[in-house]
Write an enzyme that holds these catalytic residues in place. Structure first.
Site, PDB file in Angstrom:
ATOM      1  N   CYS A   1      50.563  36.742  33.206  1.00  0.00           N
ATOM      2  CA  CYS A   1      49.401  35.863  33.113  1.00  0.00           C
ATOM      3  C   CYS A   1      49.727  34.611  32.297  1.00  0.00           C
ATOM      4  O   CYS A   1      50.644  34.593  31.481  1.00  0.00           O
ATOM      5  CB  CYS A   1      48.233  36.584  32.436  1.00  0.00           C
TER       6      CYS A   1
ATOM      7  N   ASP B   1      39.739  33.496  35.900  1.00  0.00           N
ATOM      8  CA  ASP B   1      38.513  33.622  36.679  1.00  0.00           C
ATOM      9  C   ASP B   1      38.107  35.080  36.859  1.00  0.00           C
ATOM     10  O   ASP B   1      36.929  35.395  37.020  1.00  0.00           O
ATOM     11  CB  ASP B   1      38.716  32.973  38.053  1.00  0.00           C
TER      12      ASP B   1
ATOM     13  N   CYS C   1      51.478  48.257  45.473  1.00  0.00           N
ATOM     14  CA  CYS C   1      52.919  48.483  45.323  1.00  0.00           C
ATOM     15  C   CYS C   1      53.537  49.057  46.602  1.00  0.00           C
ATOM     16  O   CYS C   1      54.510  48.520  47.132  1.00  0.00           O
ATOM     17  CB  CYS C   1      53.166  49.422  44.147  1.00  0.00           C
TER      18      CYS C   1
ATOM     19  N   CYS D   1      27.084  36.831  49.506  1.00  0.00           N
ATOM     20  CA  CYS D   1      28.256  37.543  50.012  1.00  0.00           C
ATOM     21  C   CYS D   1      28.367  38.892  49.302  1.00  0.00           C
ATOM     22  O   CYS D   1      28.314  38.961  48.078  1.00  0.00           O
ATOM     23  CB  CYS D   1      29.510  36.707  49.774  1.00  0.00           C
TER      24      CYS D   1
ATOM     25  N   CYS E   1      24.260  30.630  43.552  1.00  0.00           N
ATOM     26  CA  CYS E   1      24.773  30.450  44.912  1.00  0.00           C
ATOM     27  C   CYS E   1      23.623  30.454  45.904  1.00  0.00           C
ATOM     28  O   CYS E   1      22.572  31.052  45.666  1.00  0.00           O
ATOM     29  CB  CYS E   1      25.760  31.574  45.248  1.00  0.00           C
TER      30      CYS E   1
END
Length: 366
Positions: free
Chosen positions: A257, A273, A340, A19, A15
């Site tokens: 998933c 990912d 939650c 960040c 990159c």
């Protein structure tokens, strides 16, 4: 077979920005090899060829990083040529790319416009919140530069949306962030992840600040809807879809998933990912067909834990809308999503109004 989505990391985690909350940097420290070399054209050809052999319906090639534009324009030109070469059945093919917006050439922007790439641009709201954690490699601010890139995308006719990571700073300025992003019309708000080791960072969200953020942004979202100038906020849009009896498009809201097929730059494939880790490698598209990975025991082992429904969820009135959230955000001790309590409090606050919006949308569709 449903549409096939392939997420490719053409430069691995490389990159041109730094960040501070980057989840992929964290992942790379938890596997044997960190940043891999850029994807070769031979590997790209294998990815495209094997994907188009496997698919029997629409295909979406998405690119992420790191910063995927570092692969360079010739890489994406080769992609389009290879799709034309191997798409003998003329399947619908779409392209998407997530960028930090830091350094896109005019030539690359023109290419994305010409080939109808959907770009996601990372923009954490106002300069104060964006520049706090999204800096270049010399620790300089990037907000103004990203805004300038967005203007160039708009001028060139590139379709784009905005992705904003909700961290403590963003949550503290919810109203200003929403108002700054609303003109872009399509927004994804993503809660900032803790590290894989579970340790919260200085900029991490807490329950109180995330709940306040959701409440404030929903108030503004509802106001824009009623003003006749609706803004798409992915999370709220998905909840409205679910209230209307449709499945959510966000995998984090499906309750279980599935295999997302994340392709690292060396051709290695992972199920998600958030889990591009050595133990979850499904195989390599340089060596194996995608069909074999789809049926692999590793893939099924990855999916299995996400199917469990905690006892608390079974009695929760909001479970049908929450579905215990993304596996990555579930507490390994209880199995419950870390948000939650936030989700329950949000629906107590906005549930009736959300249902009213869904009813009004349904009436308009009749």
């Amino acid at each position: 077979m449903p549409p096939v989505h392939i997420m490719i990391k053409p430069v691995s985690g490389a990159c041109n920005m730094r960040c501070r909350y980057c989840f992929y940097c964290d992942e790379m420290t938890h596997r044997q090899t960190g940043v891999l070399p850029p994807m070769t054209l031979e590997t790209l050809e294998n990815v495209v060829r094997r994907t188009l052999i496997y698919a029997d319906d629409a295909v979406n090639f998405a690119f992420q990083g790191g910063e995927p534009t570092l692969a360079g324009l010739p890489y994406y030109e080769a992609l389009v040529r290879l799709v034309r070469q191997y798409n003998a059945r003329r399947l619908p093919v779409q392209y998407a790319l997530q960028t930090n917006g830091f350094d896109l050439s005019d030539e690359m922007i023109a290419f994305f416009a010409r080939h109808h790439f959907l770009l996601g641009v990372s923009l954490d709201g106002i300069a104060l919140t964006h520049d706090a954690l999204r800096t270049d490699q010399q620790n300089h601010p990037t907000h103004a530069r990203v805004l300038a890139t967005i203007e160039r995308l708009k001028k060139a006719g590139v379709e784009y949306n905005v992705l904003c990571v909700v961290n403590a700073q963003v949550a503290a300025h919810a109203r200003e962030v929403y108002q700054a992003l609303a003109p872009h019309r399509f927004i994804q708000f993503i809660p900032c992840l803790d590290g894989l080791d579970g340790r919260p960072q200085a900029h991490a969200l807490d329950e109180e600040s995330y709940l306040a953020f959701l409440q404030t942004t929903f108030d503004l979202y509802e106001k824009d809807f009623r003003s006749g100038h609706p803004v798409s906020v992915r999370q709220f849009d998905n909840w409205l879809q679910m209230l209307l009896g449709m499945p959510p498009e966000s995998c984090a809201m499906r309750g279980a998933c599935s295999l997302q097929y994340i392709v690292e730059s060396d051709g290695s494939v992972y199920p998600c990912d958030f889990y591009a880790l050595d133990e979850w490698k499904l195989g390599s598209l340089n060596e194996q067909p995608l069909r074999r990975m789809a049926r692999s025991e590793i893939g099924q082992t990855f999916i299995r834990p996400s199917l469990a429904v905690p006892e608390k969820c079974e009695t929760c009135q909001w479970y049908g809308l929450c579905r215990n959230g993304c596996r990555r955000e579930r507490d390994p001790r209880t199995g419950l999503n870390r948000w939650c309590g936030v989700i329950q409090a949000f629906w107590a606050y906005a549930g009736h109004r959300m249902k009213t919006l869904a009813h009004e949308i349904q009436k308009r569709q009749v």
